[in-house]
Design an enzyme around this catalytic site. Structure first.
Site, PDB file in Angstrom:
ATOM      1  N   ASP A  12       0.855  -1.101  -0.106  1.00  0.00           N
ATOM      2  CA  ASP A  12       0.050   0.026   0.024  1.00  0.00           C
ATOM      3  C   ASP A  12       0.857   1.075   0.062  1.00  0.00           C
ATOM      4  OD1 ASP A  12      -2.352  -1.523   0.337  1.00  0.00           O
ATOM      5  OD2 ASP A  12      -1.785  -1.821   2.365  1.00  0.00           O
ATOM      6  N   HIS A  40      -3.936  -1.586  -6.316  1.00  0.00           N
ATOM      7  CA  HIS A  40      -3.501  -0.302  -6.581  1.00  0.00           C
ATOM      8  C   HIS A  40      -4.581   0.761  -6.997  1.00  0.00           C
ATOM      9  CE1 HIS A  40       0.702  -1.870  -6.866  1.00  0.00           C
ATOM     10  NE2 HIS A  40       0.461  -2.576  -7.916  1.00  0.00           N
ATOM     11  N   LEU A 334       3.494  12.328   1.357  1.00  0.00           N
ATOM     12  CA  LEU A 334       4.337  13.344   1.931  1.00  0.00           C
ATOM     13  C   LEU A 334       3.170  14.429   2.683  1.00  0.00           C
ATOM     14  CD1 LEU A 334       7.048  14.196   3.240  1.00  0.00           C
ATOM     15  CD2 LEU A 334       6.990  15.792   1.576  1.00  0.00           C
TER      16      LEU A 334
END
Length: 428
Positions: A12, A40, A334
């Site tokens: 993942d 995915h 991020l």
């Protein structure tokens, strides 16, 4: 030459998006191992595509796609997934191929999977399998009693009779093992007579397919499923999948030599997640873990299960790097860390008072380690609209540079959002 995309943690990580970006300039995309237990998600022009068994390269209309011999295939799921993505506008005609050497997953494999998991659950030793029949199929493969695609589609005399015999033996074995096992041979044969004709146009000799592509200097991308920490040999055994999910599985699952490999891209989530049971040293069973789960929308694509969440573990990443030999890294998600005042990275373990810098194979020891963390100040600003790596906040770049220095592998891409446009490329 082939480039390879591999997961570096427990899956993942966001491999599909990197595959999608790289496939814009690729001739061939290949899956080498696993089955429809992987997942995915790719977003293209606002349209969401969920891939489980099929190669993500199908989103590129010029790319040919191969399911290699190391993959195990449940044909009903294969056609369901194909229909689902074609209904969203992808034309896969003449672009999807299946290895004649790949093993088939049957309904009885899936029932066996669930029965075995139920038995383990009663003894509190559950693995957390997806129940897709992957493990039992690899078991029949290893015991040399499995059924491959060519057994189903062969036009040789008596080939269908051999298929019947193999299928009958597999079903009878399970009926003896589980007295209440429900599987009717005749209905299975009728189903697979239909599937036989449907799958035939897709079947190729995958060895010839891959080596022709290499000889013709085609640009090849190999899409790994799962991730290194779920590898049957190198993962947190027995809490692993049933195939080789690292670089070794690429070679054996496609029948290509090491010299055919060019770049090996390791995909790393900016924090760590895990689905199912098994040790997870940096797991955060607190507000930080809940926040990562909520902001990151951490639910499994295949199972819908909530993912366990924790800080980035560089002991795991260093171990993964040693085995897979990444030439560069792709840090994903991020942006999930945007609102954290402080962010931690696990850099070593302590076990019985001694510092451990390598990943333990003993799960009893692994379950008792204390993690040493380095704490970074957060950047506390939205990075989703940033288009260049240089424009990231200073604290975000410090976080990324620390990862590079620790594992001694350059970061090439940074993911700052869900879409393919949210991928910043860094000069290396």
């Amino acid at each position: 030459m082939a480039d390879v995309v591999l997961g570096s943690q427990w899956g993942d990580e966001g491999k599909g998006k990197l595959v999608d970006v790289l496939c814009e300039d690729i001739d061939v995309c290949a899956r080498c191992q696993g089955g429809n237990n992987a997942g995915h998600t790719i977003i293209v022009k606002g349209v969401k595509f969920d891939f489980h068994m099929l190669p993500s390269g199908l989103v590129n209309p010029k790319c040919k796609n191969l399911i290699g011999s190391g993959v195990v295939i449940h044909l009903p799921s294969f056609f369901e997934e194909l229909e689902a993505i074609e209904n969203k506008g992808l034309d896969c005609t003449g672009r999807l191929f299946v290895s004649s050497r790949a093993h088939l997953v049957f309904g009885f494999h899936q029932r066996t999977d669930k029965l075995k998991e139920a038995e383990l659950h009663e003894t509190k030793k559950s693995i957390g399998t997806t129940g897709k029949g992957i493990g039992p199929t690899y078991s029949t493969k290893a015991s040399r009693s499995g059924i491959r695609v060519h057994h189903l589609v062969s036009d040789e005399p008596d080939s269908w009779k051999e298929f019947e015999t193999r299928l009958s033996r597999l079903i009878e074995t399970r009926k003896k093992r589980y007295g209440h096992f429900d599987c009717d041979l005749e209905s299975e044969l009728a189903k697979y007579k239909v599937l036989r004709e449907k799958i035939k146009p897709f079947v190729v000799d995958s060895i010839e397919f891959m080596h022709d592509a290499i000889k013709d200097k085609k640009k090849i991308l190999v899409e790994g499923a799962n991730a290194l920490m779920l590898d049957i040999d190198f993962g947190t055994y027995p809490y692993v999948t049933s195939s080789n999910t690292g670089i070794g599985g690429v070679l054996t699952g496609l029948g290509i030599p090491p010299k055919a490999i060019n770049n090996i891209y390791g995909v790393v989530k900016a924090y760590t997640t895990r689905v199912g049971e098994g040790p997870f040293p940096t797991e955060q069973l607190n507000e930080d873990g809940e926040k990562l789960q909520t902001i990151g929308c951490e639910y499994g694509v295949t199972t819908g299960r909530k993912r366990r969440c924790g800080w980035l573990d560089l002991v795991v990443l260093k171990y993964s790097t040693l085995i897979n030999g990444y030439t560069s890294l792709n840090i994903t998600k991020l942006d999930v860390l945007d609102t954290f005042k402080e962010i931690k990275i696990g850099v070593s373990y302590t076990y019985q008072g001694k510092r451990v810098t390598t990943f333990p194979e003993d799960l009893h020891a692994l379950g008792k380690v204390d993690v040493e963390y380095v704490t970074f100040p957060g950047w506390e600003e939205d990075i989703t609209q940033i288009k260049n790596y240089e424009d990231l906040p200073a604290n975000a770049k410090k976080y990324l540079e620390f990862i590079e220095e620790y594992v001694e592998v350059p970061i090439q891409w940074v993911g700052t959002g869900p879409g393919r446009e949210s991928m910043l490329e860094k000069n290396i």
